[in-house]
Design a protein around this motif. Structure first.
Motif, PDB file in Angstrom:
ATOM      1  N   ILE A   2       0.272  -1.055  -0.271  1.00 25.27           N
ATOM      2  CA  ILE A   2      -0.068   0.069  -0.108  1.00 25.27           C
ATOM      3  C   ILE A   2       0.742   1.505  -0.308  1.00 25.27           C
ATOM      4  CG2 ILE A   2      -1.914  -1.486   0.920  1.00 25.27           C
ATOM      5  CD1 ILE A   2      -1.621   0.464   3.993  1.00 25.27           C
ATOM      6  N   VAL A   4       1.779   5.301   1.171  1.00 22.34           N
ATOM      7  CA  VAL A   4       1.207   5.944   2.600  1.00 22.34           C
ATOM      8  C   VAL A   4       1.938   7.023   1.885  1.00 22.34           C
ATOM      9  CG1 VAL A   4       0.265   4.039   3.622  1.00 22.34           C
ATOM     10  CG2 VAL A   4       2.314   3.978   4.010  1.00 22.34           C
ATOM     11  N   ALA A  16       1.379  -4.783   3.563  1.00 22.24           N
ATOM     12  CA  ALA A  16       0.462  -4.775   4.444  1.00 22.24           C
ATOM     13  C   ALA A  16       0.440  -6.108   5.007  1.00 22.24           C
ATOM     14  CB  ALA A  16      -0.890  -4.128   3.502  1.00 22.24           C
ATOM     15  N   VAL A  22      -3.138  -0.838  13.238  1.00 26.44           N
ATOM     16  CA  VAL A  22      -3.438   1.181  13.550  1.00 26.44           C
ATOM     17  C   VAL A  22      -4.184   1.594  14.378  1.00 26.44           C
ATOM     18  CG1 VAL A  22      -3.755   2.178  11.138  1.00 26.44           C
ATOM     19  CG2 VAL A  22      -3.435   0.096  10.938  1.00 26.44           C
ATOM     20  N   THR A  28      -2.132   8.943  12.872  1.00 25.18           N
ATOM     21  CA  THR A  28      -2.562   7.170  12.156  1.00 25.18           C
ATOM     22  C   THR A  28      -0.867   6.762  12.757  1.00 25.18           C
ATOM     23  OG1 THR A  28      -3.657   8.459  10.895  1.00 25.18           O
ATOM     24  CG2 THR A  28      -3.048   6.025  10.572  1.00 25.18           C
ATOM     25  N   VAL A  30       1.229   2.790  12.110  1.00 24.13           N
ATOM     26  CA  VAL A  30       0.787   1.749  12.198  1.00 24.13           C
ATOM     27  C   VAL A  30       2.235   1.197  12.894  1.00 24.13           C
ATOM     28  CG1 VAL A  30       0.957   0.331   9.628  1.00 24.13           C
ATOM     29  CG2 VAL A  30       0.264   2.073   9.576  1.00 24.13           C
ATOM     30  N   VAL A  40       1.927   8.268   9.726  1.00 20.63           N
ATOM     31  CA  VAL A  40       1.687   8.598   8.768  1.00 20.63           C
ATOM     32  C   VAL A  40       0.783   9.235   8.907  1.00 20.63           C
ATOM     33  CG1 VAL A  40       2.077   5.941   7.761  1.00 20.63           C
ATOM     34  CG2 VAL A  40       0.005   6.689   8.250  1.00 20.63           C
ATOM     35  N   GLU A  42      -2.406   9.702   6.827  1.00 26.37           N
ATOM     36  CA  GLU A  42      -3.879   9.050   6.322  1.00 26.37           C
ATOM     37  C   GLU A  42      -4.120   8.759   7.453  1.00 26.37           C
ATOM     38  OE1 GLU A  42      -1.182   8.704   2.308  1.00 26.37           O
ATOM     39  OE2 GLU A  42      -0.858   8.236   4.744  1.00 26.37           O
ATOM     40  N   GLU A  46      -9.040   5.156   6.519  1.00 23.55           N
ATOM     41  CA  GLU A  46      -8.414   5.386   4.985  1.00 23.55           C
ATOM     42  C   GLU A  46      -7.403   3.930   5.091  1.00 23.55           C
ATOM     43  OE1 GLU A  46      -5.610   8.154   1.486  1.00 23.55           O
ATOM     44  OE2 GLU A  46      -6.981   9.205   2.820  1.00 23.55           O
ATOM     45  N   VAL A  47      -6.113   3.773   5.833  1.00 24.77           N
ATOM     46  CA  VAL A  47      -5.121   3.064   6.076  1.00 24.77           C
ATOM     47  C   VAL A  47      -6.607   1.752   5.556  1.00 24.77           C
ATOM     48  CG1 VAL A  47      -3.931   1.665   7.241  1.00 24.77           C
ATOM     49  CG2 VAL A  47      -3.563   4.638   6.920  1.00 24.77           C
ATOM     50  N   LEU A  50      -7.800   0.741   2.077  1.00 21.63           N
ATOM     51  CA  LEU A  50      -5.709   0.735   1.403  1.00 21.63           C
ATOM     52  C   LEU A  50      -5.493  -0.966   1.114  1.00 21.63           C
ATOM     53  CD1 LEU A  50      -4.278   3.602   1.361  1.00 21.63           C
ATOM     54  CD2 LEU A  50      -4.886   3.044  -0.598  1.00 21.63           C
ATOM     55  N   ILE A  51      -5.814  -1.716   3.371  1.00 22.07           N
ATOM     56  CA  ILE A  51      -5.350  -2.872   3.110  1.00 22.07           C
ATOM     57  C   ILE A  51      -6.532  -4.066   2.792  1.00 22.07           C
ATOM     58  CG2 ILE A  51      -4.674  -4.142   5.135  1.00 22.07           C
ATOM     59  CD1 ILE A  51      -3.515  -2.230   6.724  1.00 22.07           C
TER      60      ILE A  51
END
Length: 72
Positions: A2, A4, A16, A22, A28, A30, A40, A42, A46-47, A50-51
């Motif tokens: 992903i 980021v 990912a 998260v 955010t 991770v 990050v 995002e 949103e993370v 994406l995952i």
């Protein structure tokens, strides 16, 4: 993988499959399986999207659902 963005604006690609959790702390954050933490830009949602999209793209999402369904 992903894409980021770090807080300083540098974009990078993250595996990912290595993500353990998260969190919003308030940025955010991770956490990877090896314990490394990456902050990050995002938002958490949103993370997660994406995952999820990555898992769907490589077919893991459906496999995980099938395993879950058979274990119930």
């Amino acid at each position: 993988m992903i894409s980021v963005t770090r807080l300083n604006g540098d974009a990078f690609v993250l595996n990912a499959a290595m993500i353990e959790q998260v969190q919003a702390l308030p940025d955010t954050t991770v956490t990877l399986q090896n314990g490394k933490k990456i902050v990050v830009r995002e938002p958490v949602q949103e993370v997660i999207e994406l995952i999820t999209s990555y898992y769907q793209k490589i077919g893991i999402q459906q496999s995980l659902k099938e395993v879950s369904d058979t274990s119930e």
